[in-house]
Enzyme design. Structure first.
Site, short mmCIF file in Angstrom:
data_model
loop_
_atom_site.label_atom_id
_atom_site.label_comp_id
_atom_site.label_asym_id
_atom_site.label_seq_id
_atom_site.Cartn_x
_atom_site.Cartn_y
_atom_site.Cartn_z
N THR A 63 0.25 -6.42 -8.42
CA THR A 63 -0.24 -5.03 -8.45
C THR A 63 0.14 -4.40 -9.78
OG1 THR A 63 -0.12 -2.82 -7.48
CG2 THR A 63 1.84 -4.20 -7.22
N ASN A 119 0.41 -1.08 -9.90
CA ASN A 119 0.86 0.26 -9.50
C ASN A 119 2.39 0.26 -9.31
OD1 ASN A 119 1.64 2.42 -7.73
ND2 ASN A 119 -0.52 2.74 -7.23
N GLY A 161 4.45 2.41 -8.12
CA GLY A 161 4.89 2.90 -6.81
C GLY A 161 4.83 1.79 -5.77
N ASP A 180 -4.66 -3.96 -1.03
CA ASP A 180 -5.52 -2.84 -1.36
C ASP A 180 -5.22 -1.75 -0.35
OD1 ASP A 180 -7.64 -2.06 -3.27
OD2 ASP A 180 -8.77 -1.63 -1.45
N ASP A 220 1.12 10.97 -1.41
CA ASP A 220 2.21 11.28 -0.48
C ASP A 220 2.46 12.79 -0.30
OD1 ASP A 220 2.73 8.67 0.27
OD2 ASP A 220 4.28 8.36 -1.25
N LYS A 262 10.16 6.52 4.37
CA LYS A 262 8.71 6.35 4.27
C LYS A 262 8.34 4.92 4.70
CE LYS A 262 4.82 5.81 1.15
NZ LYS A 262 4.33 5.70 -0.23
P1 ITT Z 1 -3.53 -2.32 -7.85
O1 ITT Z 1 -5.01 -2.47 -7.54
O2 ITT Z 1 -3.17 -2.91 -9.17
O3 ITT Z 1 -2.64 -2.81 -6.73
P2 ITT Z 1 -4.10 0.51 -7.56
O4 ITT Z 1 -3.25 1.74 -7.56
O5 ITT Z 1 -5.37 0.54 -8.36
O6 ITT Z 1 -3.18 -0.74 -8.00
P3 ITT Z 1 -5.59 0.42 -5.09
O7 ITT Z 1 -6.91 0.14 -5.70
O8 ITT Z 1 -5.21 -0.31 -3.83
O9 ITT Z 1 -4.40 0.13 -6.08
O10 ITT Z 1 -5.52 1.99 -4.85
C1 ITT Z 1 -4.60 2.50 -3.97
C2 ITT Z 1 -4.53 4.01 -4.17
O11 ITT Z 1 -4.39 4.63 -2.88
C3 ITT Z 1 -3.29 4.38 -4.96
O12 ITT Z 1 -3.52 4.37 -6.35
C4 ITT Z 1 -2.99 5.76 -4.38
O13 ITT Z 1 -3.84 6.72 -4.99
C5 ITT Z 1 -3.40 5.62 -2.92
N1 ITT Z 1 -2.26 5.15 -2.11
C6 ITT Z 1 -2.09 3.91 -1.56
N2 ITT Z 1 -0.92 3.83 -0.92
C7 ITT Z 1 -0.32 5.03 -1.07
C8 ITT Z 1 0.93 5.54 -0.65
O14 ITT Z 1 1.81 4.79 0.01
N3 ITT Z 1 1.21 6.79 -0.95
C9 ITT Z 1 0.35 7.56 -1.64
N4 ITT Z 1 -0.84 7.15 -2.11
C10 ITT Z 1 -1.18 5.88 -1.81
#
Ligand code: ITT
Length: 200
Positions: free
Chosen positions: A10, A12, A14, A72, A158, A178
């Site tokens: 990932t 991301n 977070g 995802d 969040d 969480k």
């Molecule tokens: P990767 O594809 O590289 O994993 P990304 O952030 O682009 O990173 P996603 O396409 O799965 O991943 O998008 C998930 C989005 O959903 C994330 O960027 C947040 O905006 C939201 N999200 C997912 N889980 C969350 C959480 O636990 N708390 C808050 N927002 C969340």
């Protein structure tokens, strides 16, 4: 025998923090994308969380040659037909403050409570991305969208996700509280349990 590697695929930060917390202690050498040669991010063309999780796991496993777990996730709000859903990361707004303002504009006029859920779909591929995932799971947490953002913990949406059993948003609790109830914690605990039973 050294522990086999496991790539947490990932971009991301977070997500990385939460996944490393849940997988700490599994008999695997945890790697992130920062530990390996750069891999181009795949375009998330799937229409479901599960399709995009499998797509990411396959892409990163094929490019790295490593056993790979990807997920995802996103926020699905009932009043607006499950949006932003798989588009959560790409929802309009350069910052989350802007995304929240745009969401409130969309939600205005829709009756409260604005019920919603976070969804996390996980896929694990243990070869080089040539076959179906060896393990998949999907988990959710149910809540409501607040009238205004609250709290500074967590990430993403969040601050606007009110979790009724806690009486506050998921940005107002510590990371472990969480993870104990939220979508990603549930999905990765299921994966952790499954991994423990896999011989290697
Ligand atoms: P990767 O594809 O590289 O994993 P990304 O952030 O682009 O990173 P996603 O396409 O799965 O991943 O998008 C998930 C989005 O959903 C994330 O960027 C947040 O905006 C939201 N999200 C997912 N889980 C969350 C959480 O636990 N708390 C808050 N927002 C969340």
């Amino acid at each position: 025998m050294p522990a086999p590697p496991l790539l947490i695929a990932t971009t991301n930060p977070g997500k990385i923090r939460e996944i490393q917390y849940v997988l700490a202690g599994v008999p695997r050498r945890l790697l992130t994308l920062a530990d390996i040669a750069p891999i181009a991010e795949p375009e998330e063309t799937g229409r479901t969380f599960a399709a995009n999780a499998a797509l990411k796991a396959r892409t990163y496993a094929a490019a790295s040659g490593l056993p790979t777990v990807a997920e995802d996730s996103g926020l699905a709000i009932d009043a607006i037909a499950g949006r932003p859903g798989v588009e959560s990361a790409r929802y309009p707004g350069d910052t989350y403050a802007e995304k929240f303002a745009n969401l409130y504009r969309e939600l205005a006029g829709h009756a409260r409570p604005w019920t919603a859920r976070f969804v996390c779909s996980l896929a694990f591929i243990d070869d080089q991305g040539t076959s179906a995932p060896a393990f998949v799971t999907e988990a959710t947490v149910e809540g409501e969208i607040t009238d205004e953002p609250r709290g500074a913990h967590g990430f993403g949406y969040d601050p606007i996700f009110f979790y009724p059993p806690y009486g506050c948003t998921l940005a107002e609790v510590t990371g472990d509280r969480k993870l104990a109830v939220a979508h990603r914690g549930k999905a990765f605990r299921a994966f952790r349990t499954w991994l423990r039973d896999v011989p290697f």
